[in-house]
Enzyme design. Structure first.
Site, PDB file in Angstrom:
ATOM      1  CG  ASP A  76      25.544  62.826  49.982  1.00 18.30           C
ATOM      2  OD1 ASP A  76      26.475  62.055  50.273  1.00 18.30           O
ATOM      3  OD2 ASP A  76      24.457  62.424  49.538  1.00 18.30           O
ATOM      4  CD  GLU A  95      24.918  56.719  51.020  1.00 14.77           C
ATOM      5  OE1 GLU A  95      24.663  55.550  51.357  1.00 14.77           O
ATOM      6  OE2 GLU A  95      24.250  57.688  51.433  1.00 14.77           O
TER       7      GLU A  95
END
Length: 370
Positions: free
Chosen positions: A40, A134
């Site tokens: 991400d 994350e």
């Protein structure tokens, strides 16, 4: 690409994991090593569309990122860019982040796997985990099925400039205080009304004012009151708790708990509830003399590649912070990029290539070579 390179793909929760079996001679002993990177990219309030561009042979000076919108990366604001005169730079178009955090690490790992197999380089068992989320609390790492990631130690590639390594991070948690007051009309509220907003104000006032993010640096911890919401009947206070020292972290939680207990005494007719959540731990607490080889190997690999290690005590956390709490010591090393979470994020390709070289060197060292 994983299938193309003959790496069996294993699905675990929302994570993609893969295993490249050892090609060492039967009986050869080598540790099982993992690499982890997150998929991400941060939502920094900029455009979700990323349009990277390459500046070949940067000549120094300000960089025009977007001529049409007159967006620039100014040397006055980012003097670090002039350390890379002559280098190829990957930059943004000024409207978004670059996404080197952490797509550059995914590219690093995938390129390393391709080289290892294409050149038949010796290697032990290698496990890979690509995780989402994350940036919103290490949520992806928490969905790894560790039975399918059976490594002796691991590495994340998610730090910044050339040479940075991280094996010390915060112990991190969150707390939430909920206050249910007693409502009453102002004309008849004396002795009846319990204002939950004022109770929350009293609670915040009992916290240590010098131990906040704006008053701390380095390895100093803090309690950050980062949210308060409420009305006449209810009020909630949210907090983040951080400390590199585990005992300091526990002490901050104890202070919050004591303040909540005092609040119950001061407002006996209010309903007050406090909840804690431990989010991640300090990687250093997972590094012991018997498993410190993961750090020593990383420093050796960097030395062999001519990269001076820059040890950082990170004021934050990464996937490795959670993975290390699962009994897998997981230090982190650099991608090479600068200005993460910014439209002025950029990647010097010479630094990325050094990061890739460190990955390949670690594969060789853990297989017993050089």
């Amino acid at each position: 690409a994983l299938v193309k390179w003959r790496i069996p793909v294993l699905q675990g929760g929302e994570c993609v994991k893969a295993h490249l079996p050892s090609n060492l001679p039967v009986g050869a002993k080598a540790p099982k090593v993992g690499w982890c990177a997150h998929l991400d990219t941060v939502d920094a309030g900029l455009s979700p569309e990323i349009h990277p561009q390459v500046i070949h042979g940067y000549q120094g000076g300000d960089i025009c990122l977007n001529k049409e919108k007159d967006l620039w990366m100014r040397v006055k604001e980012h003097p670090e860019v002039e350390r890379y005169v002559g280098d190829d730079l990957v930059v943004t178009d000024g409207t978004s982040v670059l996404g080197a955090d952490n797509k550059s690490a995914v590219a690093n790992i995938m390129t390393a796997l391709h080289i290892i197999q294409d050149e038949a380089r010796p290697h032990g068992d290698i496990y890979v985990a690509f995780v989402p989320d994350e940036e919103i609390g290490l949520c992806g790492a928490k969905k790894i099925y560790f039975s399918k990631f059976p490594v002796d130690f691991a590495y994340t590639i998610d730090s910044c400039e050339l040479g940075e390594i991280v094996w010390q991070t915060f112990n991190a948690g969150s707390a939430r205080l909920d206050i249910q007051g007693v409502t009453a009309h102002p004309m008849s509220s004396k002795g009846v009304l319990v204002n939950p907003i004022l109770a929350a104000h009293d609670f915040i006032g009992m916290l240590e004012r010098t131990e906040t993010p704006e008053c701390t640096a380095g390895t100093e911890g803090f309690v950050w009151v980062n949210g308060i919401s409420g009305g006449p009947s209810k009020c909630s206070v949210s907090m983040k708790i951080r400390d590199h020292n585990l005992e300091g972290y526990k002490a901050k939680k104890a202070l919050i708990a004591a303040a909540a207990e005092y609040l119950k005494t001061r407002y006996p007719r209010a309903k007050i509830a406090l909840a804690f959540e431990d989010v991640y731990g300090n990687i250093a607490d997972a590094i012991k003399p018997e498993n410190r080889a993961c750090v020593d190997l990383l420093e050796e690999a960097m030395g062999l590649e001519g990269v001076k290690p820059i040890n950082l005590a990170m004021r934050g956390g990464k996937d490795d912070s959670f993975i290390s709490t699962q009994g897998i010591p997981t230090p982190n090393y650099f991608t090479g990029a600068h200005n993460f979470h910014s439209s002025c994020e950029f990647m010097p390709m010479s630094s990325w290539l050094k990061s890739l070289a460190v990955t390949l060197r670690l594969v060789a060292l853990t297989a017993g070579g050089r």
